[in-house]
Scaffold this motif. Structure first.
Motif, PDB file in Angstrom:
ATOM      1  N   THR A  14     -15.159   1.340  -9.479  1.00  0.00           N
ATOM      2  CA  THR A  14     -15.040   2.553  -8.668  1.00  0.00           C
ATOM      3  C   THR A  14     -14.127   2.303  -7.472  1.00  0.00           C
ATOM      4  O   THR A  14     -13.760   1.160  -7.156  1.00  0.00           O
ATOM      5  CB  THR A  14     -16.412   3.001  -8.159  1.00  0.00           C
ATOM      6  N   ARG A  16     -14.970   2.557  -4.414  1.00  0.00           N
ATOM      7  CA  ARG A  16     -15.694   1.776  -3.406  1.00  0.00           C
ATOM      8  C   ARG A  16     -15.641   0.287  -3.722  1.00  0.00           C
ATOM      9  O   ARG A  16     -15.599  -0.553  -2.819  1.00  0.00           O
ATOM     10  CB  ARG A  16     -17.138   2.254  -3.285  1.00  0.00           C
ATOM     11  N   VAL A  40     -13.114   7.421   1.378  1.00  0.00           N
ATOM     12  CA  VAL A  40     -13.790   7.045   0.132  1.00  0.00           C
ATOM     13  C   VAL A  40     -15.007   7.941  -0.099  1.00  0.00           C
ATOM     14  O   VAL A  40     -15.263   8.394  -1.220  1.00  0.00           O
ATOM     15  CB  VAL A  40     -14.210   5.560   0.172  1.00  0.00           C
ATOM     16  N   GLU A  44     -15.711  10.318  -3.293  1.00  0.00           N
ATOM     17  CA  GLU A  44     -16.926  10.239  -4.103  1.00  0.00           C
ATOM     18  C   GLU A  44     -17.611  11.603  -4.199  1.00  0.00           C
ATOM     19  O   GLU A  44     -18.100  11.984  -5.266  1.00  0.00           O
ATOM     20  CB  GLU A  44     -17.881   9.211  -3.497  1.00  0.00           C
ATOM     21  N   GLU A  48     -17.398  12.950  -7.894  1.00  0.00           N
ATOM     22  CA  GLU A  48     -18.667  12.416  -8.385  1.00  0.00           C
ATOM     23  C   GLU A  48     -18.502  10.961  -8.811  1.00  0.00           C
ATOM     24  O   GLU A  48     -19.080  10.501  -9.792  1.00  0.00           O
ATOM     25  CB  GLU A  48     -19.226  13.275  -9.514  1.00  0.00           C
ATOM     26  N   ASN A  49     -17.673  10.251  -8.028  1.00  0.00           N
ATOM     27  CA  ASN A  49     -17.462   8.809  -8.193  1.00  0.00           C
ATOM     28  C   ASN A  49     -16.927   8.436  -9.572  1.00  0.00           C
ATOM     29  O   ASN A  49     -17.398   7.494 -10.219  1.00  0.00           O
ATOM     30  CB  ASN A  49     -18.756   8.040  -7.909  1.00  0.00           C
ATOM     31  N   THR A  50     -15.943   9.153 -10.020  1.00  0.00           N
ATOM     32  CA  THR A  50     -15.300   8.867 -11.301  1.00  0.00           C
ATOM     33  C   THR A  50     -14.753   7.435 -11.318  1.00  0.00           C
ATOM     34  O   THR A  50     -14.076   7.026 -10.372  1.00  0.00           O
ATOM     35  CB  THR A  50     -14.129   9.838 -11.543  1.00  0.00           C
TER      36      THR A  50
END
Length: 344
Positions: A14, A16, A40, A44, A48-50
């Motif tokens: 991700t 992050r 970041v 997200e 949706e944090n792809t």
């Protein structure tokens, strides 16, 4: 038979994850890490944090649009900065970590308009700034962020050098010296915690005679005799932004005088550049003084050097009615400056 060691599933990496590696890849200021972390979090929330390998260019375009929605109540510049932080991490994932075959959002931009353009200080605004007890009676502020003597000298130095607030806040006593018979201020990145915005920022600026008249060299001599390393030992230093605390104090001080958002501290650079341009000082000389990249051919940039006499002549063109009106008792200034303890 030995058990095979499974490789990390990079298809689940991700943004992050990349941020964590970026943050420790080299020294980063706390401000940079905080700004990047905010970006970041926005990424997200929207995607949706792809995982990175699933990112598409269409998502980048949609994210760019979302950042600029009116209900978000952010300026176009803020939206651009947040997009750029995400793009920087994607670039890091692609080029440094080789987690991606390409940067899927490369080239995506947000145009922004400067709603309040910086401009030079007017004579009236300088009169307001310099007619206060701080500059007429050397009454130094009690606010720690002002740095005591720094509050008096840094705005004056800005008026006669065009230097950035961080460049002035980080000055060391050793950065003031003579070249021949010309007193000079060295702006450098060689000292501890010193930095410049670009390589063009490393320069030497002659000290204007008005600063000498007001006792700046006497102040420097006092700091040197006391064994101080920093020129402003009472000015707190902020990681990654040497002038951060001073800039915050100056903004509050400026507002307390009835001055609006502009002119701000950076407008001193516009003031210096505008005065020199009005006097028809060659642009390359102005660039050398204020630390802008010299324009023109490679020869003009690399092989053309201006003598200290030429630079000094240009600096002496700068002229401010409000500064000429200042008459400070030398003994008063000396006593106040000697009350500052040397800090190393």
């Amino acid at each position: 038979m030995p058990t095979a060691i499974a490789k990390a599933p990079t298809n689940l990496t991700t943004l992050r994850d990349v941020y964590g590696k970026w943050a420790v890849s080299k020294p980063r200021s706390s401000d940079s890490k905080a700004a990047c972390t905010r970006s970041v979090a926005l990424f997200e929330a929207f995607t949706e944090n792809t995982p990175l390998v699933q990112l598409t260019r269409a998502q980048g375009d949609a994210f760019r649009t979302w950042l600029q929605q009116p209900e978000r109540k952010t300026t176009s510049k803020t939206a651009r900065d947040r997009l750029n932080w995400v793009k920087s991490l994607l670039k890091f994932a692609f080029r440094d970590l080789e987690l991606l075959p390409r940067n899927p959002w490369e080239g995506m931009e947000i145009e922004f308009k400067t709603t309040h353009k910086r401009r030079p200080w007017t004579d009236g605004e300088l009169d307001t700034l310099l007619s206060q007890p701080l500059h007429t009676a050397y009454l130094l502020p009690k606010d720690n962020k002002a740095g005591r003597a720094a509050a008096y000298w840094i705005p004056l130095l800005a008026l006669y050098t065009g230097a950035r607030v961080g460049e002035l806040a980080q000055l060391a006593v050793a950065d003031v010296a003579n070249i021949g018979d010309v007193p000079v201020l060295s702006i450098t990145d060689e000292g501890e915690d010193q930095s410049v915005k670009t390589s063009a920022g490393i320069r030497k600026v002659p000290i204007h005679s008005e600063l000498v008249r007001l006792g700046f060299l006497n102040y420097v001599a006092n700091m040197r005799s006391m064994g101080a390393d920093r020129l402003w030992p009472d000015l707190p230093s902020r990681e990654g932004r040497p002038g951060g605390y001073f800039s915050h104090w100056f903004g509050i001080y400026r507002h307390s005088l009835g001055l609006g958002r502009f002119p701000d501290f950076h407008c001193f650079r516009h003031t210096v550049r505008s005065q020199l341009a009005e006097a028809e000082v060659p642009e390359q000389v102005i660039d050398c003084l204020v630390g802008h990249e010299v324009k023109g051919s490679t020869g003009a940039k690399v092989y053309t050097h201006r003598s200290m006499a030429t630079l000094s002549k240009a600096i002496e063109i700068l002229d401010y009615r409000a500064v000429k009106n200042l008459t400070i008792d030398r003994h008063f200034v000396q006593v106040h400056s000697q009350q500052t303890p040397a800090r190393r």
